[in-house]
Design a protein around this motif. Sequence first.
Motif, PDB file in Angstrom:
ATOM      1  N   ASP A  99     -46.547  77.575  31.694  1.00 34.60           N
ATOM      2  CA  ASP A  99     -45.489  78.459  31.179  1.00 34.60           C
ATOM      3  C   ASP A  99     -46.202  79.763  31.147  1.00 34.60           C
ATOM      4  O   ASP A  99     -45.684  80.921  31.321  1.00 34.60           O
ATOM      5  N   ALA A 100     -47.744  79.821  31.048  1.00 33.81           N
ATOM      6  CA  ALA A 100     -48.224  81.107  30.973  1.00 33.81           C
ATOM      7  C   ALA A 100     -48.430  81.792  32.346  1.00 33.81           C
ATOM      8  O   ALA A 100     -48.031  82.924  32.650  1.00 33.81           O
ATOM      9  N   GLY A 101     -48.447  80.988  33.303  1.00 35.51           N
ATOM     10  CA  GLY A 101     -48.526  81.610  34.762  1.00 35.51           C
ATOM     11  C   GLY A 101     -47.126  82.030  35.021  1.00 35.51           C
ATOM     12  O   GLY A 101     -47.071  83.172  35.868  1.00 35.51           O
ATOM     13  N   LEU A 102     -46.172  81.437  34.746  1.00 34.32           N
ATOM     14  CA  LEU A 102     -44.916  81.664  34.904  1.00 34.32           C
ATOM     15  C   LEU A 102     -44.515  83.166  34.167  1.00 34.32           C
ATOM     16  O   LEU A 102     -43.826  84.036  34.814  1.00 34.32           O
TER      17      LEU A 102
ATOM     18  N   MET B  83     -39.593  85.021  45.308  1.00 37.39           N
ATOM     19  CA  MET B  83     -40.709  84.242  45.250  1.00 37.39           C
ATOM     20  C   MET B  83     -40.205  82.605  45.274  1.00 37.39           C
ATOM     21  O   MET B  83     -39.391  82.175  44.425  1.00 37.39           O
ATOM     22  N   SER B  84     -40.984  81.976  45.760  1.00 33.08           N
ATOM     23  CA  SER B  84     -40.777  80.375  45.805  1.00 33.08           C
ATOM     24  C   SER B  84     -42.115  79.640  45.418  1.00 33.08           C
ATOM     25  O   SER B  84     -42.920  79.959  46.275  1.00 33.08           O
ATOM     26  N   LEU B  85     -42.078  78.996  44.677  1.00 29.53           N
ATOM     27  CA  LEU B  85     -43.109  78.203  44.131  1.00 29.53           C
ATOM     28  C   LEU B  85     -42.760  76.601  44.359  1.00 29.53           C
ATOM     29  O   LEU B  85     -42.153  76.147  43.729  1.00 29.53           O
ATOM     30  N   LYS B  86     -43.459  75.803  45.306  1.00 30.87           N
ATOM     31  CA  LYS B  86     -43.315  74.402  45.675  1.00 30.87           C
ATOM     32  C   LYS B  86     -44.586  73.547  45.477  1.00 30.87           C
ATOM     33  O   LYS B  86     -45.473  73.966  45.748  1.00 30.87           O
ATOM     34  N   ARG B  87     -44.077  72.528  44.666  1.00 34.71           N
ATOM     35  CA  ARG B  87     -45.369  71.641  44.227  1.00 34.71           C
ATOM     36  C   ARG B  87     -46.511  72.145  43.851  1.00 34.71           C
ATOM     37  O   ARG B  87     -47.785  71.817  44.202  1.00 34.71           O
ATOM     38  N   SER B  88     -46.243  73.298  42.882  1.00 31.20           N
ATOM     39  CA  SER B  88     -47.553  73.789  42.266  1.00 31.20           C
ATOM     40  C   SER B  88     -47.781  73.355  40.652  1.00 31.20           C
ATOM     41  O   SER B  88     -46.650  72.669  39.897  1.00 31.20           O
ATOM     42  N   THR B  89     -48.906  73.871  40.252  1.00 29.92           N
ATOM     43  CA  THR B  89     -49.018  73.393  38.952  1.00 29.92           C
ATOM     44  C   THR B  89     -48.816  74.598  38.004  1.00 29.92           C
ATOM     45  O   THR B  89     -49.691  74.760  36.990  1.00 29.92           O
ATOM     46  N   ILE B  90     -48.086  75.489  38.469  1.00 30.30           N
ATOM     47  CA  ILE B  90     -47.927  76.607  37.326  1.00 30.30           C
ATOM     48  C   ILE B  90     -47.416  76.262  36.009  1.00 30.30           C
ATOM     49  O   ILE B  90     -46.562  75.222  35.933  1.00 30.30           O
TER      50      ILE B  90
ATOM     51  N   GLN C 291     -45.551  90.722  35.773  1.00 27.99           N
ATOM     52  CA  GLN C 291     -46.247  91.545  36.698  1.00 27.99           C
ATOM     53  C   GLN C 291     -45.424  91.988  38.030  1.00 27.99           C
ATOM     54  O   GLN C 291     -45.440  93.085  38.544  1.00 27.99           O
ATOM     55  N   MET C 292     -44.589  91.017  38.461  1.00 25.59           N
ATOM     56  CA  MET C 292     -43.952  91.246  39.772  1.00 25.59           C
ATOM     57  C   MET C 292     -42.575  91.743  39.328  1.00 25.59           C
ATOM     58  O   MET C 292     -41.492  90.852  39.241  1.00 25.59           O
ATOM     59  N   GLN C 293     -42.417  93.050  38.938  1.00 25.04           N
ATOM     60  CA  GLN C 293     -41.292  93.368  38.738  1.00 25.04           C
ATOM     61  C   GLN C 293     -40.221  93.455  39.581  1.00 25.04           C
ATOM     62  O   GLN C 293     -39.086  93.743  39.264  1.00 25.04           O
ATOM     63  N   GLY C 294     -40.311  93.378  40.882  1.00 26.35           N
ATOM     64  CA  GLY C 294     -39.380  93.528  41.913  1.00 26.35           C
ATOM     65  C   GLY C 294     -38.360  92.284  42.264  1.00 26.35           C
ATOM     66  O   GLY C 294     -37.590  92.044  42.880  1.00 26.35           O
ATOM     67  N   VAL C 295     -38.936  90.826  41.657  1.00 22.39           N
ATOM     68  CA  VAL C 295     -38.506  89.606  41.993  1.00 22.39           C
ATOM     69  C   VAL C 295     -37.074  89.556  41.181  1.00 22.39           C
ATOM     70  O   VAL C 295     -36.909  89.776  40.265  1.00 22.39           O
TER      71      VAL C 295
ATOM     72  N   LEU D  34     -39.429  78.527  30.501  1.00 24.50           N
ATOM     73  CA  LEU D  34     -38.129  79.445  30.905  1.00 24.50           C
ATOM     74  C   LEU D  34     -37.713  80.584  29.881  1.00 24.50           C
ATOM     75  O   LEU D  34     -37.239  81.555  30.309  1.00 24.50           O
ATOM     76  N   TRP D  35     -37.667  79.946  28.576  1.00 22.58           N
ATOM     77  CA  TRP D  35     -37.138  80.753  27.555  1.00 22.58           C
ATOM     78  C   TRP D  35     -38.112  82.072  27.603  1.00 22.58           C
ATOM     79  O   TRP D  35     -37.457  83.390  27.121  1.00 22.58           O
ATOM     80  N   SER D  36     -39.228  81.962  27.641  1.00 24.83           N
ATOM     81  CA  SER D  36     -40.175  83.140  27.485  1.00 24.83           C
ATOM     82  C   SER D  36     -40.364  84.153  28.776  1.00 24.83           C
ATOM     83  O   SER D  36     -41.137  85.087  28.793  1.00 24.83           O
ATOM     84  N   SER D  37     -39.877  83.435  30.072  1.00 24.54           N
ATOM     85  CA  SER D  37     -40.391  84.226  31.362  1.00 24.54           C
ATOM     86  C   SER D  37     -38.983  84.894  31.944  1.00 24.54           C
ATOM     87  O   SER D  37     -39.175  85.930  32.484  1.00 24.54           O
ATOM     88  N   LEU D  38     -37.839  84.011  32.042  1.00 26.19           N
ATOM     89  CA  LEU D  38     -36.540  84.691  32.691  1.00 26.19           C
ATOM     90  C   LEU D  38     -36.418  85.909  32.387  1.00 26.19           C
ATOM     91  O   LEU D  38     -36.256  86.427  31.157  1.00 26.19           O
ATOM     92  N   ASN D  39     -36.125  87.010  33.135  1.00 27.37           N
ATOM     93  CA  ASN D  39     -35.839  88.269  33.091  1.00 27.37           C
ATOM     94  C   ASN D  39     -34.265  88.506  33.760  1.00 27.37           C
ATOM     95  O   ASN D  39     -33.909  87.968  34.650  1.00 27.37           O
ATOM     96  N   ALA D  40     -33.644  89.331  32.942  1.00 29.83           N
ATOM     97  CA  ALA D  40     -32.283  89.616  33.235  1.00 29.83           C
ATOM     98  C   ALA D  40     -32.175  89.998  34.786  1.00 29.83           C
ATOM     99  O   ALA D  40     -30.892  90.103  35.309  1.00 29.83           O
ATOM    100  N   ARG D  41     -33.181  90.847  35.397  1.00 27.84           N
ATOM    101  CA  ARG D  41     -32.953  91.324  36.610  1.00 27.84           C
ATOM    102  C   ARG D  41     -32.697  90.093  37.775  1.00 27.84           C
ATOM    103  O   ARG D  41     -32.468  90.363  38.892  1.00 27.84           O
ATOM    104  N   ILE D  42     -33.093  88.794  37.388  1.00 27.20           N
ATOM    105  CA  ILE D  42     -33.006  87.748  38.438  1.00 27.20           C
ATOM    106  C   ILE D  42     -31.616  87.420  38.617  1.00 27.20           C
ATOM    107  O   ILE D  42     -30.838  87.209  37.754  1.00 27.20           O
ATOM    108  N   THR D  43     -31.255  87.478  40.008  1.00 29.07           N
ATOM    109  CA  THR D  43     -29.928  86.987  40.389  1.00 29.07           C
ATOM    110  C   THR D  43     -29.766  85.877  40.996  1.00 29.07           C
ATOM    111  O   THR D  43     -28.503  85.517  41.267  1.00 29.07           O
TER     112      THR D  43
END
Length: 500
Positions: free
Chosen positions: A228-231, A219-226, A237-241, A257-266
């Motif tokens: 902390d809640a949206g991230l 997933m790539s988000l550019k120039r977006s208004t996301i 929800q997107m468990q495959g990312v 970032l502290w509340s969102s980042l998941n260990a699956r991200i490489t």
Amino acid sequence: MSNQRNGDTKPPCLPRNGLVKIPTQPNGLGSASITKGTPAVKNRLCQPSSVPAILSPALAHRSDLPIPSLASPLSLATLASVSSPPGASLVGLNTSEGSEQPSPERLPGSPSERQLAVDEKILNRLFWYFSACEKCVLAQVCKAWRRVLYQPKFWVGLTPVLHTKELYNILPGGEKEFVSLQGFAVRGFDGFCLVGVSDLDICEFIDNYPLSKKGVKSMSLKRSTITDAGLEVMLEQMQGVVRLELSGCNDFTEAGLWSSLNARITALSVSDCINVADDAIAAISQLLPNLTELNLQAYHVTDTALAYFTAKQGYTTHTLRLNSCWEITNHGVVNMVHSLPNLSVLSLSGCSKVTDDGVELVAENLRKLRSLDLSWCPRITDMALEYIACDLHKLEELVLDRCAPITDTGLSYLSTMSSLRSLYLRWCCQVQDFGLKHLLGMGSLRLLSLAGCPLLTTTGLSGLVQLQELEELELTNCPGATPELFKYFSQHLPCCMVIE
């Protein structure tokens, strides 16, 4: 841009930033694009099609069928014996399921020609050869062609780019309706780039794309208004990312970032996000133990941040790009080389406080490096190139764009590197003809960029014909590159692509 061939005009292909513009579609996704990562592929997408015409003249000249113009005639029987090129990948976009399309029975020509035109065995081989814009048009010819083109094998590695306005249809009453993404799901897209989206748009995307929960890997988000809640919702929800890019997103914070980042991200890319500083790097280092690639463009990150990486990441992380991290100094380089000793790709582009001493640290400690980018580092001199040549024996790519202090002496050091395949010297204003002579014995060189080097003359450049293994030579904005020189190269370097 367009290519003229036999009087025909090729549909426009715009490769800026890796994006290929798609012709307008009736489903509201007209401006969507698809991006492919490698420059070589982007170049190929904009080349004239190499596929000869296989359709009957009556079919090829039907004005109501937007079939791309192709080259000389070739029988279907001949094409059927041709194997698909290995690794070929092309692009196209969703067509409206309800759009008016001609059926095979209504195509002109004899019954045998109509049968050949929809033979799936032939079409499966044929469609590998078309460019991006041609592929988009072909998907609209008929349902049989679309059915073949919508197979996921034609879309592997491609990323649709969707802007906010393309995600909604305006109903007669003025209400907005989220577009159907079923066409994307059929083709099995596992990565998306969303531009200018909000938290609500991301939630709508998750709810409407059938593969969003498990099937989306990037997933790539550019120039977006996301925010902390949206991230947090997106990554929950997107468990495959496993690959995430955040570019120009200024509404999420380090707490997000502290509340969102998941260990699956490489793989993580963060650029032009004003709230990213040292604490963000701390979150990345502690929450992503399996990180293999980190791309960071952050103006407020200091040397302290590079000491946060753990021993686990020192083992797994092989790519680090620190672009325009202005506060990073040689002290940060010390922290980096001790924390991440297994790097094979390193970029310090725009890290203007790094000097020759920092490069010496890199050369002595990161012996596995295969790619090093020192572009826009104004304090790098010939001494740094000596360190590189002495210690980085596996280096294959070196980028020195805008390193103004580099002279012919530095090139003499590089001439001893037998593994170097790509060398970028764009706008190195002190490089002269004598320096080029040092490069003539580098048989390993495949790509050489001398764009914007003002002191190179036609005489000096003509000597490059000795590099017979050269595949790409860039001479844009080079005063010594004359039309006569390009003609000379075409005769003596026939296998090299010379960029004027």
